[in-house]
Design a protein around this motif. Structure first.
Motif, PDB file in Angstrom:
ATOM      1  N   ILE A  38     -66.341  63.502 108.623  1.00  0.00           N
ATOM      2  CA  ILE A  38     -67.627  64.691 109.505  1.00  0.00           C
ATOM      3  C   ILE A  38     -65.944  65.682 110.681  1.00  0.00           C
ATOM      4  O   ILE A  38     -66.587  66.281 110.363  1.00  0.00           O
ATOM      5  CB  ILE A  38     -67.858  62.989 110.942  1.00  0.00           C
ATOM      6  N   SER A  39     -65.349  64.787 111.244  1.00  0.00           N
ATOM      7  CA  SER A  39     -63.710  65.672 111.647  1.00  0.00           C
ATOM      8  C   SER A  39     -63.954  66.893 110.578  1.00  0.00           C
ATOM      9  O   SER A  39     -63.659  67.680 111.416  1.00  0.00           O
ATOM     10  CB  SER A  39     -62.345  64.569 111.674  1.00  0.00           C
ATOM     11  N   LEU A  40     -63.197  66.769 109.046  1.00  0.00           N
ATOM     12  CA  LEU A  40     -62.884  68.410 108.832  1.00  0.00           C
ATOM     13  C   LEU A  40     -64.497  69.032 108.139  1.00  0.00           C
ATOM     14  O   LEU A  40     -64.238  70.406 108.668  1.00  0.00           O
ATOM     15  CB  LEU A  40     -62.514  67.551 106.943  1.00  0.00           C
ATOM     16  N   ILE A  41     -65.233  68.594 108.308  1.00  0.00           N
ATOM     17  CA  ILE A  41     -67.385  69.368 108.212  1.00  0.00           C
ATOM     18  C   ILE A  41     -66.953  69.745 109.292  1.00  0.00           C
ATOM     19  O   ILE A  41     -67.072  71.238 109.582  1.00  0.00           O
ATOM     20  CB  ILE A  41     -67.527  68.611 108.404  1.00  0.00           C
ATOM     21  N   ASP A  42     -66.843  69.464 110.712  1.00  0.00           N
ATOM     22  CA  ASP A  42     -66.655  69.947 111.757  1.00  0.00           C
ATOM     23  C   ASP A  42     -65.869  71.320 111.707  1.00  0.00           C
ATOM     24  O   ASP A  42     -66.143  72.417 112.504  1.00  0.00           O
ATOM     25  CB  ASP A  42     -66.621  69.065 113.011  1.00  0.00           C
ATOM     26  N   GLN A  43     -64.624  70.888 111.622  1.00  0.00           N
ATOM     27  CA  GLN A  43     -63.848  72.284 111.537  1.00  0.00           C
ATOM     28  C   GLN A  43     -64.197  73.115 110.753  1.00  0.00           C
ATOM     29  O   GLN A  43     -63.573  74.011 111.052  1.00  0.00           O
ATOM     30  CB  GLN A  43     -62.334  71.476 111.127  1.00  0.00           C
ATOM     31  N   LEU A  44     -64.899  72.801 109.003  1.00  0.00           N
ATOM     32  CA  LEU A  44     -64.853  74.381 108.003  1.00  0.00           C
ATOM     33  C   LEU A  44     -66.036  74.770 108.908  1.00  0.00           C
ATOM     34  O   LEU A  44     -66.711  75.831 108.527  1.00  0.00           O
ATOM     35  CB  LEU A  44     -65.184  72.975 106.904  1.00  0.00           C
ATOM     36  N   ASN A  45     -66.545  73.493 109.296  1.00  0.00           N
ATOM     37  CA  ASN A  45     -67.789  74.848 109.965  1.00  0.00           C
ATOM     38  C   ASN A  45     -67.304  75.933 110.995  1.00  0.00           C
ATOM     39  O   ASN A  45     -68.178  76.601 111.380  1.00  0.00           O
ATOM     40  CB  ASN A  45     -68.893  73.271 110.661  1.00  0.00           C
ATOM     41  N   GLU A  46     -66.927  75.167 112.003  1.00  0.00           N
ATOM     42  CA  GLU A  46     -65.943  76.315 113.091  1.00  0.00           C
ATOM     43  C   GLU A  46     -65.825  77.087 112.357  1.00  0.00           C
ATOM     44  O   GLU A  46     -65.828  79.047 112.441  1.00  0.00           O
ATOM     45  CB  GLU A  46     -65.731  75.105 113.943  1.00  0.00           C
ATOM     46  N   ALA A  47     -65.227  77.004 110.901  1.00  0.00           N
ATOM     47  CA  ALA A  47     -63.776  78.185 110.865  1.00  0.00           C
ATOM     48  C   ALA A  47     -64.891  79.206 109.338  1.00  0.00           C
ATOM     49  O   ALA A  47     -64.571  79.821 109.546  1.00  0.00           O
ATOM     50  CB  ALA A  47     -63.074  77.247 109.468  1.00  0.00           C
ATOM     51  N   SER A  48     -66.185  78.302 109.047  1.00  0.00           N
ATOM     52  CA  SER A  48     -66.931  79.355 108.350  1.00  0.00           C
ATOM     53  C   SER A  48     -68.419  79.919 108.740  1.00  0.00           C
ATOM     54  O   SER A  48     -68.706  80.858 107.709  1.00  0.00           O
ATOM     55  CB  SER A  48     -67.257  78.308 106.681  1.00  0.00           C
ATOM     56  N   GLY A  49     -68.899  79.377 109.967  1.00  0.00           N
ATOM     57  CA  GLY A  49     -70.478  79.221 109.836  1.00  0.00           C
ATOM     58  C   GLY A  49     -71.221  78.636 108.983  1.00  0.00           C
ATOM     59  O   GLY A  49     -72.955  78.490 109.595  1.00  0.00           O
ATOM     60  N   LEU A  50     -71.012  78.338 108.541  1.00  0.00           N
ATOM     61  CA  LEU A  50     -71.792  77.040 107.925  1.00  0.00           C
ATOM     62  C   LEU A  50     -72.546  76.025 108.207  1.00  0.00           C
ATOM     63  O   LEU A  50     -72.008  75.805 109.912  1.00  0.00           O
ATOM     64  CB  LEU A  50     -70.702  76.635 106.468  1.00  0.00           C
ATOM     65  N   THR A  51     -73.613  74.554 108.072  1.00  0.00           N
ATOM     66  CA  THR A  51     -73.701  74.211 108.526  1.00  0.00           C
ATOM     67  C   THR A  51     -73.814  72.981 107.884  1.00  0.00           C
ATOM     68  O   THR A  51     -74.714  72.080 108.105  1.00  0.00           O
ATOM     69  CB  THR A  51     -75.214  74.502 109.790  1.00  0.00           C
ATOM     70  N   MET A  52     -72.476  72.250 107.181  1.00  0.00           N
ATOM     71  CA  MET A  52     -72.075  71.866 106.526  1.00  0.00           C
ATOM     72  C   MET A  52     -73.123  70.487 107.460  1.00  0.00           C
ATOM     73  O   MET A  52     -72.579  70.082 108.081  1.00  0.00           O
ATOM     74  CB  MET A  52     -71.533  71.391 105.842  1.00  0.00           C
ATOM     75  N   ALA A  53     -73.235  69.071 106.564  1.00  0.00           N
ATOM     76  CA  ALA A  53     -73.567  68.154 107.832  1.00  0.00           C
ATOM     77  C   ALA A  53     -73.370  66.588 106.427  1.00  0.00           C
ATOM     78  O   ALA A  53     -74.244  66.336 104.899  1.00  0.00           O
ATOM     79  CB  ALA A  53     -75.093  67.864 107.737  1.00  0.00           C
ATOM     80  N   PHE A  54     -72.629  65.862 107.518  1.00  0.00           N
ATOM     81  CA  PHE A  54     -72.897  63.899 106.302  1.00  0.00           C
ATOM     82  C   PHE A  54     -73.912  63.494 106.672  1.00  0.00           C
ATOM     83  O   PHE A  54     -74.461  63.396 107.343  1.00  0.00           O
ATOM     84  CB  PHE A  54     -71.081  63.662 106.945  1.00  0.00           C
ATOM     85  N   MET A  55     -74.665  62.847 105.679  1.00  0.00           N
ATOM     86  CA  MET A  55     -75.243  62.543 105.556  1.00  0.00           C
ATOM     87  C   MET A  55     -74.908  60.564 105.374  1.00  0.00           C
ATOM     88  O   MET A  55     -74.670  60.618 103.916  1.00  0.00           O
ATOM     89  CB  MET A  55     -76.982  62.440 104.891  1.00  0.00           C
ATOM     90  N   GLU A  56     -75.376  59.996 106.010  1.00  0.00           N
ATOM     91  CA  GLU A  56     -74.955  58.231 105.689  1.00  0.00           C
ATOM     92  C   GLU A  56     -75.873  57.719 104.824  1.00  0.00           C
ATOM     93  O   GLU A  56     -75.405  56.865 103.832  1.00  0.00           O
ATOM     94  CB  GLU A  56     -74.901  57.647 106.890  1.00  0.00           C
ATOM     95  N   ASP A  57     -76.478  57.745 104.579  1.00  0.00           N
ATOM     96  CA  ASP A  57     -76.827  57.474 103.276  1.00  0.00           C
ATOM     97  C   ASP A  57     -78.777  57.886 103.206  1.00  0.00           C
ATOM     98  O   ASP A  57     -79.773  58.713 103.631  1.00  0.00           O
ATOM     99  CB  ASP A  57     -78.176  56.471 103.707  1.00  0.00           C
TER     100      ASP A  57
END
Length: 235
Positions: A28-47
């Protein structure tokens, strides 16, 4: 070369237990960092298992899918798909370092089961979890899709002998995943300038372009411009 490039293998069968604790927090932390860098809205979905619950969509290719990463961003981002491949592969390699399995999935799931905001486009998902011993189906899929890896000479056009940094980048490219293992991204080294392009006649092509560019950067250093035919800058 980053070890995860050599260790990564697409996995389609997972253990039932969810990703928890520090591994989940790291993702989740890495997704947040990459979203910040890229402008993407990737998201972790637990299920996200419901998206793979109907045989007509997944064709029985996946077992015990639970955790997903929704690979999405703004519809008006002209480099959306390429960014998803580029930053998503960074994520895949980092998850590989956590000793978890991953697989890029373009269409064999129900998009209706996944949350997407207005103005967003969901291009694909990455399934992840603790990989289980491969099933017969997974072995058959791997055998069918993992054909012979194309040679470096088949992936790059050049008007001169390749310098070592180009060879280093291309060695990493040869280990990059691609949709249906088509390995379509082509590189060109002419007049001391390197570029990368793809035909872009299939929905996952620009995602594959981003993945290949990320691999080249890891092997060679430097930075690619976004865009089909984008130029590479060394150093």
């Amino acid at each position: 070369m980053r070890s995860a490039i050599e260790n990564r293998v697409s996995r389609r069968k997972f253990e039932k237990e969810p990703i928890t604790g520090s591994k989940k927090e790291n993702i989740i932390s890495l997704i947040d960092q990459l979203n910040e860098a890229s402008g993407l809205t990737m998201a972790f979905m637990e299920d996200g298992s419901n998206a793979f619950g109907k045989l007509r969509k997944s064709y029985g290719l996946f077992t015990n899918v639970r955790s997903l990463i929704l690979m999405k961003g703004r519809k008006d981002d002209r480099d959306l798909k390429e960014k998803i491949g580029y930053y998503g592969e960074d994520l895949v390699l980092s998850i590989t370092d956590l000793d978890l399995g991953t697989c890029w999935v373009g269409g064999t799931f129900d998009k209706e089961e996944l949350p997407v905001e207005d103005g967003e486009e969901l291009a694909c998902v990455i399934v992840t979890g603790k990989a289980a011993a491969p099933s017969l189906t997974e072995k058959m899929v791997r055998s069918a899709t993992h054909r012979k890896v194309k040679s470096m000479e088949e992936r790059i056009m050049s008007d001169q002998p390749l310098p070592q940094w180009v060879e280093n980048g291309m060695k990493a490219v040869l280990l990059a995943p691609s949709a249906k293992n088509t390995q379509k991204v082509m590189f060109k080294y002419e007049n001391n300038t390197l570029s990368a392009q793809i035909a872009d006649d299939y929905s996952m092509d620009l995602i594959d372009l981003g993945i290949a560019k990320k691999h080249f950067e890891i092997g060679a250093g430097g930075k690619f411009e976004f865009g089909n035919g984008g130029i590479f800058h060394l150093g």
